[in-house]
Scaffold this motif. Structure first.
Motif, mmCIF file in Angstrom:
data_model
loop_
_atom_site.group_PDB
_atom_site.id
_atom_site.type_symbol
_atom_site.label_atom_id
_atom_site.label_comp_id
_atom_site.label_asym_id
_atom_site.label_seq_id
_atom_site.Cartn_x
_atom_site.Cartn_y
_atom_site.Cartn_z
ATOM 1 N N TYR A 57 0.842 -1.205 0.000
ATOM 2 C CA TYR A 57 0.000 0.000 0.000
ATOM 3 C C TYR A 57 0.874 1.251 0.000
ATOM 4 N N MET A 58 1.972 1.208 0.743
ATOM 5 C CA MET A 58 2.888 2.346 0.796
ATOM 6 C C MET A 58 3.434 2.667 -0.592
ATOM 7 N N LYS A 61 0.755 4.080 -2.986
ATOM 8 C CA LYS A 61 0.535 5.504 -2.707
ATOM 9 C C LYS A 61 1.719 6.347 -3.196
ATOM 10 N N LEU A 62 2.928 5.803 -3.068
ATOM 11 C CA LEU A 62 4.116 6.519 -3.547
ATOM 12 C C LEU A 62 4.013 6.786 -5.043
ATOM 13 N N GLU A 64 1.354 6.671 -6.858
ATOM 14 C CA GLU A 64 0.152 7.447 -7.153
ATOM 15 C C GLU A 64 0.470 8.938 -7.149
ATOM 16 N N ASN A 65 1.341 9.337 -6.234
ATOM 17 C CA ASN A 65 1.698 10.754 -6.100
ATOM 18 C C ASN A 65 2.985 11.128 -6.829
ATOM 19 N N ARG A 82 -3.006 1.274 -10.643
ATOM 20 C CA ARG A 82 -3.013 0.950 -9.216
ATOM 21 C C ARG A 82 -3.237 -0.543 -8.994
ATOM 22 N N ILE A 140 8.808 9.041 0.411
ATOM 23 C CA ILE A 140 8.159 7.873 1.019
ATOM 24 C C ILE A 140 7.510 8.229 2.357
ATOM 25 N N PRO A 143 3.431 8.471 2.171
ATOM 26 C CA PRO A 143 2.878 7.135 1.903
ATOM 27 C C PRO A 143 3.089 6.160 3.060
ATOM 28 N N GLU A 146 0.515 6.983 5.737
ATOM 29 C CA GLU A 146 -0.823 6.575 5.302
ATOM 30 C C GLU A 146 -0.988 5.062 5.393
ATOM 31 N N ALA A 147 0.072 4.332 5.050
ATOM 32 C CA ALA A 147 0.016 2.869 5.108
ATOM 33 C C ALA A 147 -0.078 2.380 6.550
#
Length: 209
Positions: A57-58, A61-62, A64-65, A82, A140, A143, A146-147
């Protein structure tokens, strides 16, 4: 005969429990208090039990951004969506490796010298990656938080959020130090090699004259 014996009321003895001992004072090089260090090591057990999905997940998200960063990873740079990233075995393997390194760092906070050695080695290893810049480490941070929040769910309190923010910042600062040390070593070696090369050429010129 008509007398009734009554039991004297005994006052219930109160059991006074001793105060729990304060955690040992942490190494002054750590940015955490003794209580904060105790709390994150305890909290991290929840992450350790779900280290791979947290890491995946981390990284999702990394990317993704910061979509451009996936090009640094030859094994899965072709993953653009994703879903592809979340289901990739190669990404999962890398995510587990990274999270295991963080895991080792957090668990070694009682031995700060070892903590620095581990994270400096991680930073130095990234210096060998073509196109990698030390600034990328900081991407990082969010992310990761968030993870961790997703994995811990309601255990991720405001207090723990503060502790995790302090911790990941310290981890990344230490990794960057390792990268910079490797960078400096390489620079010094290049200078040394250039000097030796120049001296060698001068020696040849002298012998040939």
């Amino acid at each position: 005969m008509g007398c009734h014996l009554t039991k004297g009321s005994k006052k219930k003895e109160e059991v006074v429990l001793p105060e729990p001992p304060e955690p040992a004072s942490p190494d002054p090089r750590l940015p955490l208090t003794a209580r904060q260090k105790f709390n994150i090591i305890k909290s991290w057990k929840g992450i350790s039990r779900a280290i791979e999905p947290t890491g995946v997940y981390m990284f999702v998200k990394l990317f993704e951004n910061n979509a451009e960063l996936i090009n640094l990873f030859t094994k899965f740079k072709q993953l653009r969506t994703r879903d592809e990233q979340a289901e990739s075995l190669e990404l999962a393997e890398h995510a587990k490796t990274v999270m295991s390194s963080i895991d080792e760092g957090i668990k070694s906070m009682d031995n700060v010298d070892y903590f620095f050695d581990v994270l400096h080695q991680i930073g130095a290893s990234h210096h060998k990656i073509p196109g990698f810049k030390k600034e990328y480490f900081w991407k990082i941070e969010i992310p990761f938080l968030e993870a961790v929040r997703l994995t811990l769910d309601d255990r991720y309190t405001e207090n723990m959020d503060n502790i995790y923010r302090i911790t990941i910042k310290f981890l990344l600062e230490t990794v960057v130090e390792g990268y910079e040390k490797a960078e400096k070593r390489e620079s010094n070696e290049n200078v040394k090699n250039n000097v030796n090369s120049t001296e060698g050429n001068c020696s040849k010129g002298t012998n040939g004259s």
